[in-house]
Design a protein around this motif. Structure first.
Motif, PDB file in Angstrom:
ATOM      1  N   THR A  78       0.829  -1.207   0.000  1.00 16.67           N
ATOM      2  CA  THR A  78       0.000   0.000   0.000  1.00 16.67           C
ATOM      3  C   THR A  78       0.859   1.250   0.000  1.00 16.67           C
ATOM      4  O   THR A  78       0.548   2.227  -0.689  1.00 16.67           O
ATOM      5  CB  THR A  78      -0.942   0.015   1.215  1.00 16.67           C
ATOM      6  OG1 THR A  78      -1.696  -1.183   1.214  1.00 16.67           O
ATOM      7  CG2 THR A  78      -1.874   1.192   1.167  1.00 16.67           C
ATOM      8  N   GLY A  79       1.947   1.244   0.761  1.00 17.38           N
ATOM      9  CA  GLY A  79       2.863   2.380   0.756  1.00 17.38           C
ATOM     10  C   GLY A  79       3.441   2.639  -0.623  1.00 17.38           C
ATOM     11  O   GLY A  79       3.540   3.791  -1.066  1.00 17.38           O
ATOM     12  N   LEU A  80       3.812   1.565  -1.334  1.00 14.45           N
ATOM     13  CA  LEU A  80       4.336   1.726  -2.691  1.00 14.45           C
ATOM     14  C   LEU A  80       3.263   2.253  -3.646  1.00 14.45           C
ATOM     15  O   LEU A  80       3.541   3.102  -4.492  1.00 14.45           O
ATOM     16  CB  LEU A  80       4.887   0.390  -3.201  1.00 14.45           C
ATOM     17  CG  LEU A  80       6.149  -0.122  -2.504  1.00 14.45           C
ATOM     18  CD1 LEU A  80       6.487  -1.529  -2.976  1.00 14.45           C
ATOM     19  CD2 LEU A  80       7.319   0.824  -2.757  1.00 14.45           C
ATOM     20  N   ILE A  81       2.050   1.763  -3.489  1.00 11.79           N
ATOM     21  CA  ILE A  81       0.963   2.199  -4.385  1.00 11.79           C
ATOM     22  C   ILE A  81       0.643   3.673  -4.179  1.00 11.79           C
ATOM     23  O   ILE A  81       0.556   4.444  -5.142  1.00 11.79           O
ATOM     24  CB  ILE A  81      -0.295   1.328  -4.181  1.00 11.79           C
ATOM     25  CG1 ILE A  81      -0.045  -0.080  -4.716  1.00 11.79           C
ATOM     26  CG2 ILE A  81      -1.505   1.952  -4.867  1.00 11.79           C
ATOM     27  CD1 ILE A  81      -1.118  -1.077  -4.380  1.00 11.79           C
ATOM     28  N   ILE A  82       0.468   4.098  -2.925  1.00 10.24           N
ATOM     29  CA  ILE A  82       0.112   5.511  -2.724  1.00 10.24           C
ATOM     30  C   ILE A  82       1.310   6.425  -2.943  1.00 10.24           C
ATOM     31  O   ILE A  82       1.133   7.630  -3.136  1.00 10.24           O
ATOM     32  CB  ILE A  82      -0.534   5.768  -1.345  1.00 10.24           C
ATOM     33  CG1 ILE A  82       0.430   5.501  -0.194  1.00 10.24           C
ATOM     34  CG2 ILE A  82      -1.817   5.003  -1.194  1.00 10.24           C
ATOM     35  CD1 ILE A  82      -0.111   5.915   1.152  1.00 10.24           C
ATOM     36  N   GLY A  83       2.521   5.867  -2.972  1.00 11.74           N
ATOM     37  CA  GLY A  83       3.689   6.664  -3.346  1.00 11.74           C
ATOM     38  C   GLY A  83       3.697   6.982  -4.831  1.00 11.74           C
ATOM     39  O   GLY A  83       4.167   8.032  -5.258  1.00 11.74           O
ATOM     40  N   GLN A  84       3.172   6.067  -5.640  1.00 14.57           N
ATOM     41  CA  GLN A  84       3.119   6.273  -7.091  1.00 14.57           C
ATOM     42  C   GLN A  84       1.878   7.023  -7.535  1.00 14.57           C
ATOM     43  O   GLN A  84       1.928   7.817  -8.460  1.00 14.57           O
ATOM     44  CB  GLN A  84       3.176   4.910  -7.805  1.00 14.57           C
ATOM     45  CG  GLN A  84       4.455   4.148  -7.581  1.00 14.57           C
ATOM     46  CD  GLN A  84       5.663   4.901  -8.108  1.00 14.57           C
ATOM     47  OE1 GLN A  84       5.622   5.472  -9.183  1.00 14.57           O
ATOM     48  NE2 GLN A  84       6.728   4.922  -7.320  1.00 14.57           N
ATOM     49  N   ALA A  85       0.750   6.751  -6.899  1.00 12.25           N
ATOM     50  CA  ALA A  85      -0.522   7.391  -7.272  1.00 12.25           C
ATOM     51  C   ALA A  85      -1.145   7.950  -6.003  1.00 12.25           C
ATOM     52  O   ALA A  85      -1.812   7.226  -5.277  1.00 12.25           O
ATOM     53  CB  ALA A  85      -1.456   6.374  -7.924  1.00 12.25           C
ATOM     54  N   PRO A  86      -0.899   9.232  -5.710  1.00 15.93           N
ATOM     55  CA  PRO A  86      -1.339   9.781  -4.415  1.00 15.93           C
ATOM     56  C   PRO A  86      -2.849  10.015  -4.317  1.00 15.93           C
ATOM     57  O   PRO A  86      -3.308  11.131  -4.184  1.00 15.93           O
ATOM     58  CB  PRO A  86      -0.559  11.090  -4.312  1.00 15.93           C
ATOM     59  CG  PRO A  86      -0.282  11.478  -5.714  1.00 15.93           C
ATOM     60  CD  PRO A  86      -0.179  10.213  -6.502  1.00 15.93           C
ATOM     61  N   ALA A  87      -3.608   8.933  -4.386  1.00 19.26           N
ATOM     62  CA  ALA A  87      -5.061   9.004  -4.182  1.00 19.26           C
ATOM     63  C   ALA A  87      -5.337   8.591  -2.750  1.00 19.26           C
ATOM     64  O   ALA A  87      -5.907   7.534  -2.479  1.00 19.26           O
ATOM     65  CB  ALA A  87      -5.773   8.087  -5.170  1.00 19.26           C
ATOM     66  N   TYR A  88      -4.920   9.443  -1.810  1.00 14.61           N
ATOM     67  CA  TYR A  88      -4.940   9.075  -0.393  1.00 14.61           C
ATOM     68  C   TYR A  88      -6.348   8.801   0.116  1.00 14.61           C
ATOM     69  O   TYR A  88      -6.583   7.859   0.843  1.00 14.61           O
ATOM     70  CB  TYR A  88      -4.300  10.176   0.454  1.00 14.61           C
ATOM     71  CG  TYR A  88      -2.929  10.589  -0.004  1.00 14.61           C
ATOM     72  CD1 TYR A  88      -1.977   9.641  -0.360  1.00 14.61           C
ATOM     73  CD2 TYR A  88      -2.578  11.925  -0.077  1.00 14.61           C
ATOM     74  CE1 TYR A  88      -0.710  10.017  -0.779  1.00 14.61           C
ATOM     75  CE2 TYR A  88      -1.310  12.305  -0.490  1.00 14.61           C
ATOM     76  CZ  TYR A  88      -0.391  11.350  -0.834  1.00 14.61           C
ATOM     77  OH  TYR A  88       0.849  11.724  -1.242  1.00 14.61           O
ATOM     78  N   ARG A  89      -7.283   9.659  -0.242  1.00 13.42           N
ATOM     79  CA  ARG A  89      -8.645   9.526   0.284  1.00 13.42           C
ATOM     80  C   ARG A  89      -9.284   8.229  -0.204  1.00 13.42           C
ATOM     81  O   ARG A  89      -9.873   7.487   0.567  1.00 13.42           O
ATOM     82  CB  ARG A  89      -9.483  10.734  -0.133  1.00 13.42           C
ATOM     83  CG  ARG A  89     -10.833  10.767   0.525  1.00 13.42           C
ATOM     84  CD  ARG A  89     -11.568  12.022   0.164  1.00 13.42           C
ATOM     85  NE  ARG A  89     -11.979  11.952  -1.223  1.00 13.42           N
ATOM     86  CZ  ARG A  89     -12.567  12.951  -1.867  1.00 13.42           C
ATOM     87  NH1 ARG A  89     -12.775  14.087  -1.288  1.00 13.42           N
ATOM     88  NH2 ARG A  89     -12.935  12.810  -3.112  1.00 13.42           N
ATOM     89  N   SER A  90      -9.160   7.946  -1.496  1.00 15.62           N
ATOM     90  CA  SER A  90      -9.730   6.708  -2.042  1.00 15.62           C
ATOM     91  C   SER A  90      -9.050   5.484  -1.444  1.00 15.62           C
ATOM     92  O   SER A  90      -9.716   4.496  -1.118  1.00 15.62           O
ATOM     93  CB  SER A  90      -9.575   6.680  -3.568  1.00 15.62           C
ATOM     94  OG  SER A  90     -10.234   7.774  -4.140  1.00 15.62           O
ATOM     95  N   ALA A  91      -7.725   5.557  -1.286  1.00 19.95           N
ATOM     96  CA  ALA A  91      -6.990   4.431  -0.709  1.00 19.95           C
ATOM     97  C   ALA A  91      -7.426   4.191   0.730  1.00 19.95           C
ATOM     98  O   ALA A  91      -7.596   3.046   1.157  1.00 19.95           O
ATOM     99  CB  ALA A  91      -5.492   4.692  -0.779  1.00 19.95           C
ATOM    100  N   LEU A  92      -7.635   5.273   1.496  1.00 18.61           N
ATOM    101  CA  LEU A  92      -8.066   5.117   2.884  1.00 18.61           C
ATOM    102  C   LEU A  92      -9.442   4.471   2.962  1.00 18.61           C
ATOM    103  O   LEU A  92      -9.669   3.561   3.754  1.00 18.61           O
ATOM    104  CB  LEU A  92      -8.074   6.469   3.591  1.00 18.61           C
ATOM    105  CG  LEU A  92      -8.560   6.437   5.043  1.00 18.61           C
ATOM    106  CD1 LEU A  92      -7.614   5.623   5.909  1.00 18.61           C
ATOM    107  CD2 LEU A  92      -8.700   7.839   5.590  1.00 18.61           C
ATOM    108  N   LYS A  93     -10.364   4.921   2.132  1.00 19.15           N
ATOM    109  CA  LYS A  93     -11.719   4.350   2.158  1.00 19.15           C
ATOM    110  C   LYS A  93     -11.703   2.880   1.760  1.00 19.15           C
ATOM    111  O   LYS A  93     -12.362   2.051   2.396  1.00 19.15           O
ATOM    112  CB  LYS A  93     -12.635   5.151   1.241  1.00 19.15           C
ATOM    113  CG  LYS A  93     -12.980   6.516   1.786  1.00 19.15           C
ATOM    114  CD  LYS A  93     -13.953   7.238   0.877  1.00 19.15           C
ATOM    115  CE  LYS A  93     -14.360   8.567   1.488  1.00 19.15           C
ATOM    116  NZ  LYS A  93     -15.357   9.272   0.696  1.00 19.15           N
ATOM    117  N   CYS A  94     -10.940   2.545   0.718  1.00 17.94           N
ATOM    118  CA  CYS A  94     -10.892   1.151   0.258  1.00 17.94           C
ATOM    119  C   CYS A  94     -10.244   0.231   1.293  1.00 17.94           C
ATOM    120  O   CYS A  94     -10.772  -0.841   1.591  1.00 17.94           O
ATOM    121  CB  CYS A  94     -10.141   1.061  -1.060  1.00 17.94           C
ATOM    122  SG  CYS A  94     -11.006   1.798  -2.447  1.00 17.94           S
TER     123      CYS A  94
END
Length: 198
Positions: A107-123
């Motif tokens: 998850t850290g690698l994914i949000i480092g490449q695509a900073p969709a923090y809000r969507s990542a947090l909800k998912c």
């Protein structure tokens, strides 16, 4: 029940501010940083407690970590009452931690490449709540494969929330220094774990 309630709260109510490019408001950011540089860490933490979005993140993180710690400390007792040996509980705890580490890193690698923090947090929060619910529904006799599978999924999902919460906390409190929101998350979680773990 608490984790389901907090998960629903995050899913419906969390709305972080969009990322602010430094070039758009560089002068304003410099002035704010100079103003916050003279404030003590405790004063910054008091300001954080007046931010509802940050308090939501703080609540989810501290409750999640405390529940995870309690579950790990009581896991052998939980599976022992379902007829499993201590060895099964130990293997499940190890699988939980390994899967959690994998979920955290990925998850850290994914949000480092695509900073969709809000969507990542909800998912990740929704996935963690579902995996935790599935784990407790599979705590019964003669279901070792489903028990281990749900334990692995729960560990992966729960630890995947951590980088999302830290990224959202920093984004939500921008331009406050990053060590203020992340430090408060870490310190308060450690302090709250002490009475929570049996």
């Amino acid at each position: 029940a608490v984790s389901i309630l907090l998960g629903c709260w995050v899913f419906w109510k969390f709305d972080a501010a969009p990322p602010t490019p430094p070039t758009v408001a560089a002068a304003r950011n410099t002035q704010i940083r100079l103003g916050t540089a003279s404030e003590s860490t405790f004063d910054l933490w008091l300001k954080l407690f007046r931010r509802p979005q940050y308090m939501l993140l703080w609540s989810v993180f501290t409750v999640g970590v405390c529940c995870s710690s309690c579950m790990l400390s009581l896991f052998n007792d939980l599976v022992g009452k379902c007829g499993y040996s201590d060895a099964t509980g130990s293997v499940a705890s190890l699988a939980y931690m390994i899967a959690g580490t994998v979920g955290l890193v990925v998850t850290g690698l994914i949000i480092g490449q695509a900073p969709a923090y809000r969507s990542a947090l909800k998912c990740t929060t929704a996935f963690a709540v579902c995996a935790g619910t599935a784990l407790f529904f599979n705590l019964h006799q003669e279901a070792m494969v489903s028990l281990l599978s749900c334990t692995v999924l729960f560990g992966m999902a729960l630890f995947a929330v951590v980088p999302c919460i830290f990224a959202c906390a920093v984004e939500e409190t921008y331009p406050m220094p990053t060590e203020a929101p992340t430090g408060l998350l870490e310190i308060s979680t450690v302090l709250l774990q002490l009475p929570a773990i049996p």
